[in-house]
Design an enzyme around this catalytic site. Structure first.
Site, PDB file in Angstrom:
ATOM      1  N   ARG A 144       9.595   2.669   2.581  1.00  9.32           N
ATOM      2  CA  ARG A 144       8.848   1.561   2.030  1.00  9.32           C
ATOM      3  C   ARG A 144       9.297   1.029   0.716  1.00  9.32           C
ATOM      4  O   ARG A 144       8.895  -0.073   0.215  1.00  9.32           O
ATOM      5  CB  ARG A 144       7.465   1.723   2.057  1.00  9.32           C
ATOM      6  N   ASP A 145       9.946   1.957  -0.280  1.00  8.43           N
ATOM      7  CA  ASP A 145      10.442   1.586  -1.522  1.00  8.43           C
ATOM      8  C   ASP A 145      11.798   2.061  -1.723  1.00  8.43           C
ATOM      9  O   ASP A 145      12.045   2.823  -2.911  1.00  8.43           O
ATOM     10  CB  ASP A 145       9.312   2.167  -2.467  1.00  8.43           C
TER      11      ASP A 145
END
Length: 268
Positions: A144-145
């Site tokens: 997610r990042d």
């Protein structure tokens, strides 16, 4: 005045000691390892076996409520070659702060790009394959990042760091708080729309990373509003000067609909 200057020079931030799931660790708040990130900051620390990196999350027990920090438990006992291992994790016994303890790594992909500006195709390919290997090793977790600052060189290879921290923060805070923590240049369209991320979200971020390695910058740059609009609506600029098949693959990785992007195994 001289006495004040001497006092300021000699005054040091006290060493912090934390007690987590697996032991006791210390770190100095004045010894940051790189700039603070969206989800926390990393300090040089020490533990029973020597130097470590201690990540303090920008999240308190009050925000997390009763939720457990499952990401550390999920990865701590695995044998991983392309994911930075986790030595310890969880809430400090004497405070309401959450921490991760990891090995000290040599440098990040972002550090390398600051020095070199761009990478030759062979080096970029090596890094991309290592990232894909890490995504396969932790295929049950969406990062997610994913970004160059979370790709670290450790034990002679590139490894992914900070797996799942965004999920933990998302579970404990509002979606709006999560959006402000994401790295705009590497956030997929579905993240801007507030939709649930999936493995295709990490594929999109990797496409942005390949752009940064080859051209010196991700496909979309500018202020946050401009970057958001570009991720949502603008086609990524084509890569030139590299194998046309690779350029075409990266284009598919950066498609707006997540279902239209290739799988991790296809990218490898």
């Amino acid at each position: 005045m001289r006495a004040i200057i001497v006092l300021l020079i000699n005054r040091r931030v006290p060493v912090q000691t934390i007690r987590l799931e697996r032991g006791e660790w210390s770190f100095d708040e004045s010894d940051l390892l790189g700039p603070p990130g969206g989800f926390g900051e990393v300090f040089r620390g020490t533990g029973p076996a020597g130097p470590v990196a201690v990540k303090r999350l920008k999240l308190s027990a009050g925000a997390a409520s009763h939720r457990e920090m499952k990401i550390g438990a999920t990865l701590a006992d695995r044998s991983l070659e392309h994911v930075v291992p986790i030595f310890d994790f969880g809430q400090d016994a004497e405070s309401d702060r959450y921490f991760l303890v990891m090995p000290l790594c040599d440098y990040s992909l972002q550090d390398l790009l600051r020095r070199e500006a761009t990478l030759d195709p062979a080096s970029a390919r090596e890094a991309a394959l290592a990232i894909l290997a890490g995504l396969e090793e932790a295929s049950d977790i969406v990062h997610r990042d994913l970004k160059p600052g979370n790709i670290l060189f450790h034990d002679g290879r590139w490894k992914i760091a900070d797996f799942g921290i965004a999920k933990f923060v998302e579970d404990a805070t509002s979606l709006e708080s999560l959006r402000t923590s994401l790295t705009p240049s590497y956030a997929a369209p579905e993240q801007w729309r507030g939709e649930r991320p999936a493995s295709a979200t990490d594929i999109y971020a990797l496409g942005c990373i390949v752009h940064a390695m080859i051209t010196g910058q991700p496909p979309f740059v500018g202020d946050a509003d401009a970057v958001r609009e570009a991720h949502l609506h603008s086609p990524a600029p084509p890569l030139s000067g590299i194998d046309s098949r690779l350029a075409g693959l990266v284009t598919t990785m950066l498609r707006k609909p997540p279902s239209s992007r290739p799988s991790v195994s296809r990218c490898r």
